[in-house]
Design a protein around this motif. Structure first.
Motif, mmCIF file in Angstrom:
data_model
loop_
_atom_site.group_PDB
_atom_site.id
_atom_site.type_symbol
_atom_site.label_atom_id
_atom_site.label_comp_id
_atom_site.label_asym_id
_atom_site.label_seq_id
_atom_site.Cartn_x
_atom_site.Cartn_y
_atom_site.Cartn_z
ATOM 1 N N ARG A 1 -2.805 12.468 -11.642
ATOM 2 C CA ARG A 1 -2.455 11.949 -10.324
ATOM 3 C C ARG A 1 -3.003 12.875 -9.240
ATOM 4 N NH1 ARG A 1 3.867 11.525 -11.659
ATOM 5 N NH2 ARG A 1 3.337 13.707 -12.007
ATOM 6 N N LYS B 1 -0.957 0.187 -0.899
ATOM 7 C CA LYS B 1 -1.607 -0.430 -2.061
ATOM 8 C C LYS B 1 -3.108 -0.184 -1.969
ATOM 9 C CE LYS B 1 1.911 -3.945 -2.831
ATOM 10 N NZ LYS B 1 2.962 -3.144 -2.222
ATOM 11 N N THR C 1 -7.049 0.135 -4.356
ATOM 12 C CA THR C 1 -7.804 -0.211 -5.559
ATOM 13 C C THR C 1 -8.857 0.872 -5.752
ATOM 14 O OG1 THR C 1 -7.456 -2.586 -5.321
ATOM 15 C CG2 THR C 1 -9.333 -1.896 -6.665
ATOM 16 N N ARG D 1 -6.220 -1.890 -0.218
ATOM 17 C CA ARG D 1 -6.302 -3.184 -0.913
ATOM 18 C C ARG D 1 -6.961 -4.296 -0.094
ATOM 19 N NH1 ARG D 1 -2.853 -4.319 -4.905
ATOM 20 N NH2 ARG D 1 -3.463 -2.222 -5.510
ATOM 21 N N GLN E 1 -9.128 -0.760 -10.597
ATOM 22 C CA GLN E 1 -7.749 -0.480 -11.003
ATOM 23 C C GLN E 1 -6.856 -0.546 -9.768
ATOM 24 O OE1 GLN E 1 -6.505 0.599 -14.110
ATOM 25 N NE2 GLN E 1 -8.469 0.365 -15.119
ATOM 26 N N VAL F 1 -3.708 0.329 -7.709
ATOM 27 C CA VAL F 1 -2.729 1.421 -7.759
ATOM 28 C C VAL F 1 -1.881 1.377 -6.498
ATOM 29 C CG1 VAL F 1 -4.186 2.930 -9.185
ATOM 30 C CG2 VAL F 1 -4.304 3.090 -6.689
ATOM 31 N N GLU F 2 -0.791 2.103 -6.540
ATOM 32 C CA GLU F 2 0.083 2.196 -5.381
ATOM 33 C C GLU F 2 0.412 3.663 -5.160
ATOM 34 O OE1 GLU F 2 4.056 -0.093 -3.697
ATOM 35 O OE2 GLU F 2 2.979 -0.845 -5.449
ATOM 36 N N VAL G 1 -1.152 9.222 -6.394
ATOM 37 C CA VAL G 1 -1.830 8.046 -6.940
ATOM 38 C C VAL G 1 -2.350 8.415 -8.319
ATOM 39 C CG1 VAL G 1 -3.870 6.581 -6.712
ATOM 40 C CG2 VAL G 1 -2.501 7.116 -4.694
ATOM 41 N N LEU G 2 -2.090 7.560 -9.284
ATOM 42 C CA LEU G 2 -2.584 7.769 -10.641
ATOM 43 C C LEU G 2 -4.015 7.268 -10.746
ATOM 44 C CD1 LEU G 2 -2.032 8.574 -13.603
ATOM 45 C CD2 LEU G 2 -1.293 6.204 -13.971
ATOM 46 N N VAL G 3 -4.914 8.134 -11.231
ATOM 47 C CA VAL G 3 -6.305 7.760 -11.464
ATOM 48 C C VAL G 3 -6.457 7.535 -12.970
ATOM 49 C CG1 VAL G 3 -8.716 8.424 -11.164
ATOM 50 C CG2 VAL G 3 -6.995 9.215 -9.507
ATOM 51 N N ALA G 4 -6.842 6.338 -13.346
ATOM 52 C CA ALA G 4 -6.921 5.957 -14.761
ATOM 53 C C ALA G 4 -7.847 6.892 -15.533
ATOM 54 C CB ALA G 4 -7.403 4.516 -14.887
#
Length: 157
Positions: free
Chosen positions: A30, A48, A50, A64, A93, A95-96, A103-106
């Motif tokens: 994150r 929000k 992306t 978003r 992805q 994310v919020e 923010v979580l980064v995949a």
């Protein structure tokens, strides 16, 4: 869940995201959004975002509504652009911004962009880029080495 208030560029013309920040990902991947961007992101997209791949091997972080506009432009392109749709839409992805402004980064996006811990979050007006710190330094050095294009030289020198 709560709905994202979708605003167009015309509604937020006075909001310009600018500035950079050196940050660190936590152990869960994150990143913390700097406080100076929080109010703008609340107005733009109610937190929000992306995250998607960027051809420069960094990540693009869209509010978003701006992602939805970009995505529609991609979808409107003819079939020969499918490869670029795969890059951008196929890696997107949602994310919020969660507690503690994180923010979580995949993992697959972090791996693709070479992001492990030290990152640069660079505001680009309507979006952000998230770079591995060393990759960003190398990219910036190559940009500077190439010299200013004429249009910029007339503006800044």
């Amino acid at each position: 869940g709560e709905k994202c208030r979708l605003v167009g560029l015309r509604d937020v013309a006075d909001i310009v995201l600018e500035g950079g920040a050196g940050l660190m990902l936590d152990g869960k991947g994150r990143v913390t959004i700097p406080a100076r961007h929080r109010e703008a992101l609340q107005q733009l997209c109610e937190d929000k975002l992306t995250i998607t791949k960027n051809p420069r091997r960094c990540l693009t972080v869209f509010p978003r509504p701006l992602w939805l506009e970009f995505r529609q432009k991609l979808l409107d392109l003819p079939m020969p652009y499918d490869d670029w749709r795969r890059v951008f839409i196929g890696s997107a992805q949602p994310v919020e911004i969660a507690g503690a402004s994180r923010v979580l980064v995949a993992p697959e996006l972090r791996e693709w962009a070479g992001i492990e811990r030290d990152v640069m979050l660079i505001a680009m007006g309507t979006r952000f880029e998230l770079w591995d710190k060393l990759r960003h330094e190398a990219h910036e050095a190559s940009v500077l080495a190439a010299g200013l294009p004429d249009a910029l030289r007339d503006m800044v020198l």
